[in-house]
Design an enzyme around this catalytic site. Structure first.
Site, PDB file in Angstrom:
ATOM      1  N   GLU A 189     -13.630  18.244  25.036  1.00 23.87           N
ATOM      2  CA  GLU A 189     -12.520  17.620  24.299  1.00 23.87           C
ATOM      3  C   GLU A 189     -11.205  17.713  25.073  1.00 23.87           C
ATOM      4  OE1 GLU A 189     -14.055  16.227  22.191  1.00 23.87           O
ATOM      5  OE2 GLU A 189     -15.639  17.507  21.427  1.00 23.87           O
ATOM      6  N   ASP A 384     -15.350   8.427  27.473  1.00 25.15           N
ATOM      7  CA  ASP A 384     -16.721   8.778  27.138  1.00 25.15           C
ATOM      8  C   ASP A 384     -17.628   7.720  27.746  1.00 25.15           C
ATOM      9  OD1 ASP A 384     -16.212  11.073  25.728  1.00 25.15           O
ATOM     10  OD2 ASP A 384     -16.136  10.092  23.779  1.00 25.15           O
TER      11      ASP A 384
END
Length: 567
Positions: A189, A384
């Site tokens: 993250e 991502d």
């Protein structure tokens, strides 16, 4: 040359093998492989076959690699592909029966798509996706970076052995699959925490001096990591969440009290060059790159970014049974019932146009930086990986055209993060604040009213594991097996995916179930470890240990020393 850039594609799926299939479980992994990982490999290889030299940085999390090399995954994936092919063939038959020629055309595309994925997986890549990426790295086309073992949210973990275990297990897993040490790491993250007097949120523990995340990376020889732009340029992009959740507010107040920002007259950090961060002057600082906000939003945004273009395949509307998609975005804000039929012949032009626009955006940004500073800049462009192909079906074609058109550019070039660092190593050490790339910029997505119960369980498990690990000078074989499985269950318990899925309500029930399952295994294995001091395990207890080792068979070469500081 006015500057360089690197895509950083972060690939991650939580541990799902032996833990369900559909709607939540191994189908997640199979979808990502079919729609992202294999198309991405094909895209890179196509560019190479055309005489180009694509350069990009790819993150493969250790937990993802462990799953991709599993024989169970290979069987699951082939079964998944056969079901998809069967569904596409059934749709073809139905559309042909009723004369729905437009839908029939799309159904045939799906049929061909999954047949090609099956062929590529089994024959081109020999059922070994990890080795296929390794070969691209060995040939100098890509750089692969590692991550924490199970994507644990490092700033909120309580014990140093947990952060050490997450990072070192990730590094050793990387060595196993790629034959060398990683140079870069994707912090889960993009979450970072500096050294300061820290106290676990909503947990009875006095404050204590906590090493910065960079110190653990320095100990392990990691050269760089990546942060979100607000940590460099703002530091307080924390949104409205602090006033809504007392634990976050207290954590931030303690951080503000302890944090000492870099005070340098006339110095304003810029996200287009790397810097060093060092929480401990006794340890070597670690370099970091900063996510470029302009290019990030241009691709991330489903509303006004490229994936929201009306001609691209819509992700959300699916036809059942089979779950195939036949409609285009049309407008990202309209109801699913108003979506219009997909027109594949229109998407190639859109991908080309968007690739040209993206290159123009990179050129403009790097040109501005060069004109202001008289030196080449660097754009770090992380996403991502699953955005490309899975969420945005045409995303891998867009990537292909970006590299295709880039070959004609002389002012800018693609490279990998470590290659740029090698020739442009920074000298300035600055202090980074605490935060992540999550909504609000702080820890809210992972620590809030809906998830705080999970952290109490994690903290208790961390403390228990620490006691068991340090309670004996030597272990017998059964005790060591139990401790290793406890380490695996702790790593899986710490995965940031569970809090994310709970907070976003995406597969919330599944995430809570998985979290509690690993917690229950940890508790029962702990009781078995304690029992060994008094009596041997019964056959039934040995069977329980064996079943845990089978269902959570991650990191088979795990070494308990990975959880201990280097001496």
């Amino acid at each position: 040359m006015q500057g360089h850039f690197s895509f950083v594609l972060h690939s991650h799926i939580p541990y799902v093998l032996s833990h369900g299939r559909w709607p939540h479980g191994t189908d997640w992994l199979s979808e990502a492989c079919a729609e992202t990982y294999i198309p991405l490999l094909n895209t890179i290889n196509q560019l190479i076959e055309e005489g180009l030299r694509p350069r990009l940085t790819i993150g493969l999390t250790p937990v993802l690699c462990e799953q991709l090399v599993s024989a169970n995954f290979r069987d699951e994936f082939n079964a998944y592909l056969k079901l998809k092919i069967k569904a596409a063939e059934a749709d073809c038959a139905e559309f042909a029966k009723y004369g729905d020629d437009q839908y029939l055309k799309i159904a045939q595309i799906w049929c061909d798509f999954y047949k090609k994925v099956w062929e590529d997986f089994n024959h081109r890549y020999l059922q070994d996706i990890v080795t296929a990426f390794k070969e691209l790295q060995d040939s100098g086309y890509i750089e692969i970076i590692t991550s924490a073992a199970t994507h644990g949210y490092l700033p909120l973990l309580k014990e140093e052995l947990s952060i050490q275990g997450q990072i070192r297990t990730g590094i050793e897993s990387y060595r196993k699959y790629f034959g060398k040490a990683p140079k870069g790491i994707w912090l889960p993250e993009c979450a970072y925490r500096p050294r300061y007097l820290w106290q676990p949120p909503d947990y009875p523990s006095p404050p204590y001096e906590r090493p910065g995340i960079d110190e653990f990376l320095s100990d392990e020889g990691i050269e760089y990591f990546i942060v979100d732009s607000h940590l460099l340029t703002g530091g307080k992009a924390i949104g409205v969440y602090l006033s809504r959740f007392d634990a976050l507010k207290r954590l931030w107040q303690q951080f503000e009290k302890e944090f000492e920002p870099t005070e340098e007259k006339d110095f304003k950090p810029i996200p287009y060059e790397p810097y060093l961060v060092g929480s401990n002057p006794k340890k070597k600082p670690v370099a970091f790159f900063t996510r470029d906000p302009k290019t990030a939003l241009q691709v991330w945004s489903g509303e006004w970014g490229y994936p929201g273009d009306g001609w691209y395949l819509d992700f959300h509307k699916k036809r059942f049974p089979g779950g195939l998609r036949y409609w285009r975005v049309t407008d990202p804000k309209i109801d699913l019932g108003l979506k219009q039929i997909y027109e594949p012949n229109r998407t190639e032009e859109r991908a080309q146009s968007h690739a040209q626009h993206f290159i123009g955006l990179i050129k403009e940004t790097l040109n501005n930086y060069y004109n202001q500073h008289q030196k080449p800049g660097f754009l770090c462009i992380p996403y991502d990986a699953e955005l490309f192909g899975h969420w945005w079906f045409e995303g891998t074609r867009w990537l292909y055209y970006v590299f295709k058109f880039l070959a004609k550019e002389k002012a800018i070039g693609a490279t990998t993060c470590s290659n740029f660092l090698k020739d442009n190593y920074p000298s300035r050490v600055i202090a980074l604040p605490e935060g992540s790339w999550g909504e609000g910029g702080f820890h809210y997505i992972w620590l809030n009213e809906d998830t705080k119960w999970t952290w109490k369980i994690i903290y208790q498990a961390e403390e228990e594991f620490k006691k068991l690990l340090s309670g004996k000078e030597s272990f017998n074989s059964v005790y060591e097996r139990i401790l290793k499985q406890l380490a695996r269950e702790l790593l899986l318990l710490q995965a940031s995916d569970w809090q994310f899925l709970i907070s976003t309500w995406h597969a919330r029930d599944y995430a809570e179930q998985r979290f509690l399952e690993h917690s229950e295994k940890f508790e029962k294995l702990t009781s078995l470890a304690k029992k060994l001091d008094k009596a041997p395990l019964t056959p039934e207890e040995i069977n329980y240990l064996i079943d845990c080792e089978k269902s959570d068979a991650i990191f088979p070469d795990l070494d308990l020393s990975w959880f201990l500081p280097r001496t």
